[in-house]
Design a protein around this motif. Structure first.
Motif, PDB file in Angstrom:
ATOM      1  N   PHE A 225       1.019  -1.252  -0.091  1.00  0.00           N
ATOM      2  CA  PHE A 225       0.047  -0.015  -0.228  1.00  0.00           C
ATOM      3  C   PHE A 225       0.986   1.217   0.048  1.00  0.00           C
ATOM      4  O   PHE A 225       1.822   1.257   0.726  1.00  0.00           O
ATOM      5  CB  PHE A 225      -0.966   0.104   1.172  1.00  0.00           C
ATOM      6  CG  PHE A 225      -2.088  -0.853   1.209  1.00  0.00           C
ATOM      7  CD1 PHE A 225      -3.275  -0.627   0.493  1.00  0.00           C
ATOM      8  CD2 PHE A 225      -2.075  -2.135   1.828  1.00  0.00           C
ATOM      9  CE1 PHE A 225      -4.288  -1.642   0.375  1.00  0.00           C
ATOM     10  CE2 PHE A 225      -2.960  -3.240   1.826  1.00  0.00           C
ATOM     11  CZ  PHE A 225      -4.040  -2.724   1.012  1.00  0.00           C
ATOM     12  N   PRO A 226       0.503   2.196  -0.711  1.00  0.00           N
ATOM     13  CA  PRO A 226       1.389   3.473  -0.840  1.00  0.00           C
ATOM     14  C   PRO A 226       1.186   4.219   0.650  1.00  0.00           C
ATOM     15  O   PRO A 226       0.079   4.130   1.299  1.00  0.00           O
ATOM     16  CB  PRO A 226       0.751   4.398  -1.951  1.00  0.00           C
ATOM     17  CG  PRO A 226      -0.816   3.913  -2.114  1.00  0.00           C
ATOM     18  CD  PRO A 226      -0.530   2.513  -1.736  1.00  0.00           C
ATOM     19  N   ALA A 227       2.207   4.835   1.153  1.00  0.00           N
ATOM     20  CA  ALA A 227       2.336   5.439   2.428  1.00  0.00           C
ATOM     21  C   ALA A 227       1.112   6.525   2.456  1.00  0.00           C
ATOM     22  O   ALA A 227       0.623   6.913   3.667  1.00  0.00           O
ATOM     23  CB  ALA A 227       3.572   5.993   2.675  1.00  0.00           C
ATOM     24  N   SER A 228       1.001   7.020   1.293  1.00  0.00           N
ATOM     25  CA  SER A 228      -0.154   8.199   1.111  1.00  0.00           C
ATOM     26  C   SER A 228      -1.607   7.701   1.403  1.00  0.00           C
ATOM     27  O   SER A 228      -2.397   8.577   1.581  1.00  0.00           O
ATOM     28  CB  SER A 228       0.045   8.935  -0.240  1.00  0.00           C
ATOM     29  OG  SER A 228      -0.417   8.062  -1.140  1.00  0.00           O
ATOM     30  N   SER A 229      -2.003   6.329   1.348  1.00  0.00           N
ATOM     31  CA  SER A 229      -3.291   5.998   1.827  1.00  0.00           C
ATOM     32  C   SER A 229      -3.517   5.673   2.864  1.00  0.00           C
ATOM     33  O   SER A 229      -4.743   5.298   3.302  1.00  0.00           O
ATOM     34  CB  SER A 229      -3.461   4.839   0.713  1.00  0.00           C
ATOM     35  OG  SER A 229      -2.602   3.639   1.507  1.00  0.00           O
ATOM     36  N   HIS A 230      -2.389   5.919   3.929  1.00  0.00           N
ATOM     37  CA  HIS A 230      -3.120   5.625   5.460  1.00  0.00           C
ATOM     38  C   HIS A 230      -2.214   6.502   6.298  1.00  0.00           C
ATOM     39  O   HIS A 230      -1.036   7.147   5.862  1.00  0.00           O
ATOM     40  CB  HIS A 230      -2.797   4.205   5.734  1.00  0.00           C
ATOM     41  CG  HIS A 230      -1.568   3.755   5.272  1.00  0.00           C
ATOM     42  ND1 HIS A 230      -0.353   4.094   6.309  1.00  0.00           N
ATOM     43  CD2 HIS A 230      -0.971   2.820   4.557  1.00  0.00           C
ATOM     44  CE1 HIS A 230       0.837   3.470   5.744  1.00  0.00           C
ATOM     45  NE2 HIS A 230       0.630   2.809   4.694  1.00  0.00           N
ATOM     46  N   PRO A 231      -2.534   6.804   7.606  1.00  0.00           N
ATOM     47  CA  PRO A 231      -1.640   7.575   8.460  1.00  0.00           C
ATOM     48  C   PRO A 231      -0.407   7.032   8.524  1.00  0.00           C
ATOM     49  O   PRO A 231      -0.201   5.915   8.298  1.00  0.00           O
ATOM     50  CB  PRO A 231      -2.419   7.462   9.562  1.00  0.00           C
ATOM     51  CG  PRO A 231      -3.953   7.173   9.287  1.00  0.00           C
ATOM     52  CD  PRO A 231      -3.773   6.239   8.307  1.00  0.00           C
ATOM     53  N   PRO A 232       0.777   7.945   8.695  1.00  0.00           N
ATOM     54  CA  PRO A 232       2.201   7.260   9.064  1.00  0.00           C
ATOM     55  C   PRO A 232       2.164   5.959  10.041  1.00  0.00           C
ATOM     56  O   PRO A 232       1.231   6.145  11.004  1.00  0.00           O
ATOM     57  CB  PRO A 232       2.734   8.472   9.764  1.00  0.00           C
ATOM     58  CG  PRO A 232       2.210   9.631   9.212  1.00  0.00           C
ATOM     59  CD  PRO A 232       0.627   9.025   9.164  1.00  0.00           C
ATOM     60  N   ILE A 233       2.590   4.975   9.629  1.00  0.00           N
ATOM     61  CA  ILE A 233       3.147   3.872  10.442  1.00  0.00           C
ATOM     62  C   ILE A 233       4.267   4.005  11.368  1.00  0.00           C
ATOM     63  O   ILE A 233       5.095   4.238  11.003  1.00  0.00           O
ATOM     64  CB  ILE A 233       3.238   2.413   9.590  1.00  0.00           C
ATOM     65  CG1 ILE A 233       2.084   2.256   8.860  1.00  0.00           C
ATOM     66  CG2 ILE A 233       3.445   1.433  10.616  1.00  0.00           C
ATOM     67  CD1 ILE A 233       2.038   1.035   7.840  1.00  0.00           C
ATOM     68  N   VAL A 234       3.777   4.067  12.887  1.00  0.00           N
ATOM     69  CA  VAL A 234       4.634   4.547  13.871  1.00  0.00           C
ATOM     70  C   VAL A 234       4.658   3.528  14.852  1.00  0.00           C
ATOM     71  O   VAL A 234       3.633   3.583  15.316  1.00  0.00           O
ATOM     72  CB  VAL A 234       4.542   6.077  14.076  1.00  0.00           C
ATOM     73  CG1 VAL A 234       5.797   6.342  15.233  1.00  0.00           C
ATOM     74  CG2 VAL A 234       4.803   7.005  12.889  1.00  0.00           C
ATOM     75  N   TYR A 235       5.792   3.103  15.491  1.00  0.00           N
ATOM     76  CA  TYR A 235       5.924   2.565  16.628  1.00  0.00           C
ATOM     77  C   TYR A 235       6.550   3.321  17.767  1.00  0.00           C
ATOM     78  O   TYR A 235       7.813   3.273  17.937  1.00  0.00           O
ATOM     79  CB  TYR A 235       6.860   1.061  16.325  1.00  0.00           C
ATOM     80  CG  TYR A 235       6.001   0.062  15.559  1.00  0.00           C
ATOM     81  CD1 TYR A 235       5.529  -1.240  15.872  1.00  0.00           C
ATOM     82  CD2 TYR A 235       6.085   0.140  14.215  1.00  0.00           C
ATOM     83  CE1 TYR A 235       4.990  -2.208  15.288  1.00  0.00           C
ATOM     84  CE2 TYR A 235       5.693  -0.593  13.272  1.00  0.00           C
ATOM     85  CZ  TYR A 235       5.259  -1.932  13.749  1.00  0.00           C
ATOM     86  OH  TYR A 235       4.589  -2.883  12.759  1.00  0.00           O
ATOM     87  N   PRO A 236       5.636   4.052  18.521  1.00  0.00           N
ATOM     88  CA  PRO A 236       6.219   4.929  19.474  1.00  0.00           C
ATOM     89  C   PRO A 236       6.454   3.986  20.991  1.00  0.00           C
ATOM     90  O   PRO A 236       5.841   2.840  20.964  1.00  0.00           O
ATOM     91  CB  PRO A 236       5.250   5.845  19.985  1.00  0.00           C
ATOM     92  CG  PRO A 236       3.718   5.025  19.509  1.00  0.00           C
ATOM     93  CD  PRO A 236       4.264   4.064  18.432  1.00  0.00           C
ATOM     94  N   ILE A 237       7.373   4.373  21.639  1.00  0.00           N
ATOM     95  CA  ILE A 237       7.895   3.688  22.789  1.00  0.00           C
ATOM     96  C   ILE A 237       8.031   4.776  23.910  1.00  0.00           C
ATOM     97  O   ILE A 237       8.478   5.890  23.890  1.00  0.00           O
ATOM     98  CB  ILE A 237       9.211   3.017  22.643  1.00  0.00           C
ATOM     99  CG1 ILE A 237       9.693   2.138  23.858  1.00  0.00           C
ATOM    100  CG2 ILE A 237      10.247   3.861  22.340  1.00  0.00           C
ATOM    101  CD1 ILE A 237      10.968   1.173  23.404  1.00  0.00           C
ATOM    102  N   ALA A 238       7.730   4.186  25.275  1.00  0.00           N
ATOM    103  CA  ALA A 238       7.937   4.973  26.320  1.00  0.00           C
ATOM    104  C   ALA A 238       7.831   4.239  27.697  1.00  0.00           C
ATOM    105  O   ALA A 238       7.569   3.121  27.636  1.00  0.00           O
ATOM    106  CB  ALA A 238       6.719   6.066  26.502  1.00  0.00           C
ATOM    107  N   LEU A 239       8.630   5.149  28.643  1.00  0.00           N
ATOM    108  CA  LEU A 239       8.342   4.351  29.949  1.00  0.00           C
ATOM    109  C   LEU A 239       7.165   4.844  30.637  1.00  0.00           C
ATOM    110  O   LEU A 239       6.436   5.741  30.347  1.00  0.00           O
ATOM    111  CB  LEU A 239       9.470   5.125  30.901  1.00  0.00           C
ATOM    112  CG  LEU A 239      10.702   4.238  31.210  1.00  0.00           C
ATOM    113  CD1 LEU A 239      11.468   4.192  29.810  1.00  0.00           C
ATOM    114  CD2 LEU A 239      11.716   4.741  32.090  1.00  0.00           C
ATOM    115  N   THR A 240       6.415   3.703  31.358  1.00  0.00           N
ATOM    116  CA  THR A 240       5.222   4.041  31.933  1.00  0.00           C
ATOM    117  C   THR A 240       5.548   4.753  33.153  1.00  0.00           C
ATOM    118  O   THR A 240       6.708   4.781  34.011  1.00  0.00           O
ATOM    119  CB  THR A 240       4.540   2.638  32.438  1.00  0.00           C
ATOM    120  OG1 THR A 240       5.314   2.002  33.504  1.00  0.00           O
ATOM    121  CG2 THR A 240       4.601   1.811  31.307  1.00  0.00           C
TER     122      THR A 240
END
Length: 271
Positions: A225-240
């Motif tokens: 799928f073209p990246a323009s067809s969906h929101p950016p695919i991002v894997y965020p990380i954080a400490l709780t």
């Protein structure tokens, strides 16, 4: 809520409102979270199930290098976020999209200053077959998805709450393909479960991430799928916010963002 209770509870699956027979078929192939010792010690990471192959390798390298104790519990991102909201003793949350990280941030359950976008990915349609030497086609409005899916089902995660499903439906709608296959969808709890259904011949295609089919025998990418067809695919990380092992978790977080870890993530196909 103690670790044993939390880790046992991570077998919970999330399903939508698709036809019962197809929902049951997908549920039958649910990938349970990774087996975790009930006496887990050290830093506890809650990570999206799709990350398992790469993160297992990276955590193993970190253990060998630092001699640190780390446990990773995998599961669907929505379930993991809800577990943290309910008091799970996770130190780090690695989400498959920003939506569920935002969910925890709005409830002040992550340490905002530690949040970072760690990875990206590519959304694909996967099918059975031998990988081609040529790059897969980019899916557009003329892509023969209905022909590929046939009588169905097309396996994908729940668009109502799972990142892969949300990205998938957004792309299909943007390209005008959703209406043609909406009645042929089987909901899987995570992308790996969708891949399993296709690999076992119980479905012709799955809508998943590119990393979910990397090195899977008998599977190939039918289209991206073209990246323009969906929101950016991002894997965020954080400490709780409630991280029981905050100092050790910060060291692991720094390693996961290091060039050494990045090289390993690249090897598994992340962007």
């Amino acid at each position: 809520m103690d670790r044993r209770t939390i880790l046992n509870a991570l077998t919970v699956g999330l399903f939508g409102t698709m036809p019962l027979a197809r929902r049951a078929l997908a549920q039958h192939h649910t990938m349970a979270p990774a087996a975790v010792p009930t006496d887990a010690r050290g830093v506890l990471v809650f990570a999206a199930a799709t990350l398992k192959p790469a993160l297992d390798a990276i955590v193993a390298a970190y253990r060998a290098k630092e001699g640190a104790e780390v446990t990773v519990a995998y599961g669907p991102t929505p379930a993991l976020a809800k577990q943290i909201e309910n008091g799970a003793p996770a130190d780090i949350f690695l989400s498959a999209d920003p939506v569920w990280m935002d969910y925890l941030a709005e409830r002040r359950l992550i340490r905002r200053h530690t949040r970072a976008d760690l990875l990206g990915n590519v959304l694909i349609v996967a099918e059975r077959g031998s990988p081609s030497a040529n790059p897969p086609p980019v899916i557009d409005r003329d892509f023969p998805l209905a022909t590929l899916v046939g009588a169905g089902p097309l396996c994908m995660c729940n668009p109502a709450d799972h990142p892969a499903g949300r990205y998938g439906k957004a792309s299909l709608e943007a390209l005008g393909l959703w209406d043609g296959i909406a009645g042929k969808i089987a909901i899987a709890s995570d992308p790996q479960a969708a891949v399993v259904m296709v690999a076992q011949g119980e479905a012709p295609a799955a809508l998943v991430f590119a990393t979910d089919v990397k090195d899977v025998t008998g599977m190939r990418i039918a289209g991206t799928f073209p990246a323009s067809s969906h929101p950016p695919i991002v894997y965020p990380i954080a400490l709780t916010m409630a991280a029981p092992h905050a100092e050790a978790a910060e060291r692991l977080l720094a390693y996961l963002r290091s060039p050494e870890a990045r090289t390993l993530f690249d090897r598994y196909g992340y962007t």
